[in-house]
Design a protein around this motif. Structure first.
Motif, PDB file in Angstrom:
ATOM      1  N   PHE A   1       0.910  -1.249   0.060  1.00  0.00           N
ATOM      2  CA  PHE A   1      -0.179   0.040  -0.016  1.00  0.00           C
ATOM      3  C   PHE A   1       0.748   1.323   0.085  1.00  0.00           C
ATOM      4  CE2 PHE A   1      -2.149   3.351   2.051  1.00  0.00           C
ATOM      5  CZ  PHE A   1      -3.165   3.632   1.208  1.00  0.00           C
ATOM      6  N   ILE A   2       1.920   1.306   0.710  1.00  0.00           N
ATOM      7  CA  ILE A   2       3.085   2.314   0.619  1.00  0.00           C
ATOM      8  C   ILE A   2       3.378   2.610  -0.624  1.00  0.00           C
ATOM      9  CG2 ILE A   2       5.264   3.244   1.547  1.00  0.00           C
ATOM     10  CD1 ILE A   2       4.489   1.936   4.071  1.00  0.00           C
ATOM     11  N   CYS A   3       3.684   1.596  -1.304  1.00  0.00           N
ATOM     12  CA  CYS A   3       4.246   1.701  -2.736  1.00  0.00           C
ATOM     13  C   CYS A   3       3.280   2.288  -3.591  1.00  0.00           C
ATOM     14  CB  CYS A   3       4.606   0.257  -3.074  1.00  0.00           C
ATOM     15  SG  CYS A   3       5.337   0.218  -4.944  1.00  0.00           S
ATOM     16  N   PHE A   4       1.986   1.768  -3.545  1.00  0.00           N
ATOM     17  CA  PHE A   4       0.653   2.251  -4.155  1.00  0.00           C
ATOM     18  C   PHE A   4       0.637   3.572  -3.998  1.00  0.00           C
ATOM     19  CE2 PHE A   4      -3.877   3.012  -3.530  1.00  0.00           C
ATOM     20  CZ  PHE A   4      -4.119   2.861  -5.103  1.00  0.00           C
ATOM     21  N   ALA A   5       0.335   4.282  -2.793  1.00  0.00           N
ATOM     22  CA  ALA A   5       0.242   5.525  -2.327  1.00  0.00           C
ATOM     23  C   ALA A   5       1.389   6.431  -2.930  1.00  0.00           C
ATOM     24  CB  ALA A   5      -0.133   5.791  -0.985  1.00  0.00           C
ATOM     25  N   ALA A   6       2.536   6.103  -2.578  1.00  0.00           N
ATOM     26  CA  ALA A   6       3.532   6.946  -3.287  1.00  0.00           C
ATOM     27  C   ALA A   6       3.920   6.920  -4.693  1.00  0.00           C
ATOM     28  CB  ALA A   6       5.050   6.305  -2.367  1.00  0.00           C
ATOM     29  N   SER A   7       3.450   5.933  -5.185  1.00  0.00           N
ATOM     30  CA  SER A   7       3.483   6.102  -6.825  1.00  0.00           C
ATOM     31  C   SER A   7       2.371   6.676  -7.198  1.00  0.00           C
ATOM     32  CB  SER A   7       3.206   4.363  -7.354  1.00  0.00           C
ATOM     33  OG  SER A   7       4.094   3.598  -7.100  1.00  0.00           O
ATOM     34  N   ILE A   8       1.179   6.740  -6.612  1.00  0.00           N
ATOM     35  CA  ILE A   8       0.233   7.946  -6.933  1.00  0.00           C
ATOM     36  C   ILE A   8       0.750   9.523  -7.165  1.00  0.00           C
ATOM     37  CG2 ILE A   8      -1.955   8.912  -6.421  1.00  0.00           C
ATOM     38  CD1 ILE A   8      -2.900   5.996  -6.000  1.00  0.00           C
ATOM     39  N   VAL A   9       1.334   9.637  -5.758  1.00  0.00           N
ATOM     40  CA  VAL A   9       1.931  10.787  -5.461  1.00  0.00           C
ATOM     41  C   VAL A   9       3.019  11.123  -6.484  1.00  0.00           C
ATOM     42  CG1 VAL A   9       3.346  12.286  -3.674  1.00  0.00           C
ATOM     43  CG2 VAL A   9       1.483  10.780  -2.700  1.00  0.00           C
ATOM     44  N   TYR A  10       3.968  10.103  -6.856  1.00  0.00           N
ATOM     45  CA  TYR A  10       4.930  10.356  -7.924  1.00  0.00           C
ATOM     46  C   TYR A  10       4.402  10.801  -9.229  1.00  0.00           C
ATOM     47  CZ  TYR A  10       8.191   9.684 -11.509  1.00  0.00           C
ATOM     48  OH  TYR A  10       9.253  10.014 -12.599  1.00  0.00           O
ATOM     49  N   LEU A  11       3.307  10.132  -9.863  1.00  0.00           N
ATOM     50  CA  LEU A  11       2.837  10.473 -10.872  1.00  0.00           C
ATOM     51  C   LEU A  11       1.935  11.851 -10.801  1.00  0.00           C
ATOM     52  CD1 LEU A  11       0.986   7.069 -11.817  1.00  0.00           C
ATOM     53  CD2 LEU A  11       2.740   8.097 -12.935  1.00  0.00           C
ATOM     54  N   ALA A  12       1.476  12.206  -9.565  1.00  0.00           N
ATOM     55  CA  ALA A  12       0.958  13.473  -9.811  1.00  0.00           C
ATOM     56  C   ALA A  12       1.712  14.572  -9.438  1.00  0.00           C
ATOM     57  CB  ALA A  12      -0.139  13.639  -8.238  1.00  0.00           C
ATOM     58  N   LEU A  13       3.027  14.419  -9.029  1.00  0.00           N
ATOM     59  CA  LEU A  13       3.803  15.579  -8.517  1.00  0.00           C
ATOM     60  C   LEU A  13       5.078  15.684  -9.873  1.00  0.00           C
ATOM     61  CD1 LEU A  13       3.880  15.504  -4.767  1.00  0.00           C
ATOM     62  CD2 LEU A  13       2.641  16.946  -6.407  1.00  0.00           C
ATOM     63  N   ARG A  14       5.324  14.604 -10.567  1.00  0.00           N
ATOM     64  CA  ARG A  14       6.612  14.628 -11.344  1.00  0.00           C
ATOM     65  C   ARG A  14       6.651  15.609 -12.233  1.00  0.00           C
ATOM     66  NH1 ARG A  14       4.800  10.208 -16.112  1.00  0.00           N
ATOM     67  NH2 ARG A  14       2.431  11.101 -16.231  1.00  0.00           N
ATOM     68  N   ASN A  15       5.654  16.451 -12.732  1.00  0.00           N
ATOM     69  CA  ASN A  15       5.760  17.566 -13.661  1.00  0.00           C
ATOM     70  C   ASN A  15       5.756  18.785 -12.797  1.00  0.00           C
ATOM     71  OD1 ASN A  15       6.050  16.064 -15.886  1.00  0.00           O
ATOM     72  ND2 ASN A  15       4.111  15.895 -16.224  1.00  0.00           N
TER      73      ASN A  15
ATOM     74  N   LEU B   1      10.222   6.418  -1.800  1.00  0.00           N
ATOM     75  CA  LEU B   1       9.520   5.586  -0.855  1.00  0.00           C
ATOM     76  C   LEU B   1       8.638   4.524  -1.364  1.00  0.00           C
ATOM     77  CD1 LEU B   1       8.270   5.555   1.953  1.00  0.00           C
ATOM     78  CD2 LEU B   1       6.401   7.286   1.262  1.00  0.00           C
ATOM     79  N   ALA B   2       8.091   4.593  -2.663  1.00  0.00           N
ATOM     80  CA  ALA B   2       7.604   3.715  -3.328  1.00  0.00           C
ATOM     81  C   ALA B   2       8.511   2.465  -3.599  1.00  0.00           C
ATOM     82  CB  ALA B   2       7.098   4.078  -4.806  1.00  0.00           C
ATOM     83  N   LEU B   3       9.773   2.992  -3.935  1.00  0.00           N
ATOM     84  CA  LEU B   3      10.571   1.642  -4.260  1.00  0.00           C
ATOM     85  C   LEU B   3      10.875   1.042  -2.650  1.00  0.00           C
ATOM     86  CD1 LEU B   3      12.791   0.231  -5.704  1.00  0.00           C
ATOM     87  CD2 LEU B   3      14.396   2.020  -5.433  1.00  0.00           C
ATOM     88  N   ALA B   4      11.282   1.798  -1.790  1.00  0.00           N
ATOM     89  CA  ALA B   4      11.008   0.992  -0.353  1.00  0.00           C
ATOM     90  C   ALA B   4      10.207   0.252   0.043  1.00  0.00           C
ATOM     91  CB  ALA B   4      11.650   2.106   0.533  1.00  0.00           C
ATOM     92  N   GLY B   5       8.916   0.667  -0.173  1.00  0.00           N
ATOM     93  CA  GLY B   5       7.806  -0.012   0.094  1.00  0.00           C
ATOM     94  C   GLY B   5       7.638  -1.075  -0.698  1.00  0.00           C
ATOM     95  N   ALA B   6       8.044  -1.299  -2.181  1.00  0.00           N
ATOM     96  CA  ALA B   6       8.183  -2.360  -2.978  1.00  0.00           C
ATOM     97  C   ALA B   6       9.174  -3.357  -2.326  1.00  0.00           C
ATOM     98  CB  ALA B   6       8.409  -2.321  -4.483  1.00  0.00           C
ATOM     99  N   GLU B   7      10.370  -3.003  -2.081  1.00  0.00           N
ATOM    100  CA  GLU B   7      11.243  -3.861  -1.729  1.00  0.00           C
ATOM    101  C   GLU B   7      11.008  -4.758  -0.283  1.00  0.00           C
ATOM    102  OE1 GLU B   7      15.112  -1.623  -3.430  1.00  0.00           O
ATOM    103  OE2 GLU B   7      14.726  -1.157  -1.597  1.00  0.00           O
ATOM    104  N   MET B   8      10.674  -3.827   0.690  1.00  0.00           N
ATOM    105  CA  MET B   8      10.128  -4.504   1.883  1.00  0.00           C
ATOM    106  C   MET B   8       8.888  -5.415   1.620  1.00  0.00           C
ATOM    107  SD  MET B   8      12.322  -3.880   4.074  1.00  0.00           S
ATOM    108  CE  MET B   8      11.336  -4.390   5.381  1.00  0.00           C
ATOM    109  N   GLY B   9       7.974  -4.968   0.958  1.00  0.00           N
ATOM    110  CA  GLY B   9       6.643  -5.785   0.541  1.00  0.00           C
ATOM    111  C   GLY B   9       7.128  -7.193  -0.096  1.00  0.00           C
TER     112      GLY B   9
END
Length: 169
Positions: free
Chosen positions: A45-59, A71-79
């Motif tokens: 879920f952390i990976c999911f939420a951080a990925s949404i934030v990344y997509l929303a803020l990347r530009n 944070l998304a990468l760290a969440g995926a690794e731990m998951g």
């Protein structure tokens, strides 16, 4: 401090908790199996939420987007670590109790698929580069998180080999 608490938890689970009447000592694996499964869902879920934030803020805000991506990468690794643990602990319990190491049960199969999706996420991160990789990885993470309820709810949707959920739905 943390190591002392982990040691105490291990001691209580392995030596102080009473032995379960029908399964015996093999039941003790649930002290780790269930917690690992919940942490799997939490980190994905952390990976999911951080990925949404990344997509929303990347530009709009690249610095915050990069923090969300990390944070998304760290969440995926731990998951993936905890999901791997779940996929190892489950068969270790199932063999003496069910008489089989693996069955293509809906919950087991969907958990394996979830693990494969997030391993794919990590492979994208490892073998691609730049902003397109981060965008693709974010999309894979969002897609992967859609499998979390599919991995959690099969015991309520159909008869499965797996026990019912331990947490209310």
């Amino acid at each position: 401090g943390t190591l002392a608490l982990l040691g105490e938890a291990f001691y209580q689970a392995m030596y102080l908790a009473p032995t379960e009447a029908t399964m015996g000592d093999i039941q003790r694996i649930f002290y780790y199996h269930f917690a690992s499964a919940m942490l799997t869902f939490f980190f994905f879920f952390i990976c999911f939420a951080a990925s949404i934030v990344y997509l929303a803020l990347r530009n709009r805000d690249p610095l915050r987007a990069m923090s969300a991506d990390a944070l998304a990468l760290a969440g995926a690794e731990m998951g993936v670590v905890f999901c791997t643990s779940v996929l190892i602990q489950g068969p270790l319990w199932a063999r003496p109790v069910w008489g089989i190491w693996w069955t293509w049960d809906a919950r087991l199969t969907s958990t394996l698929v979830m693990w494969l999706i997030y391993c794919s996420y990590l492979l994208v991160r490892r073998f691609a580069a730049g902003a397109p990789m981060q965008t693709l990885a974010a999309v894979v993470a969002i897609f992967g998180d859609a499998d979390v309820p599919i991995a959690y709810y099969p015991t309520q949707w159909a008869r499965t080999q797996h026990p019912s959920p331990a947490i209310a739905t």
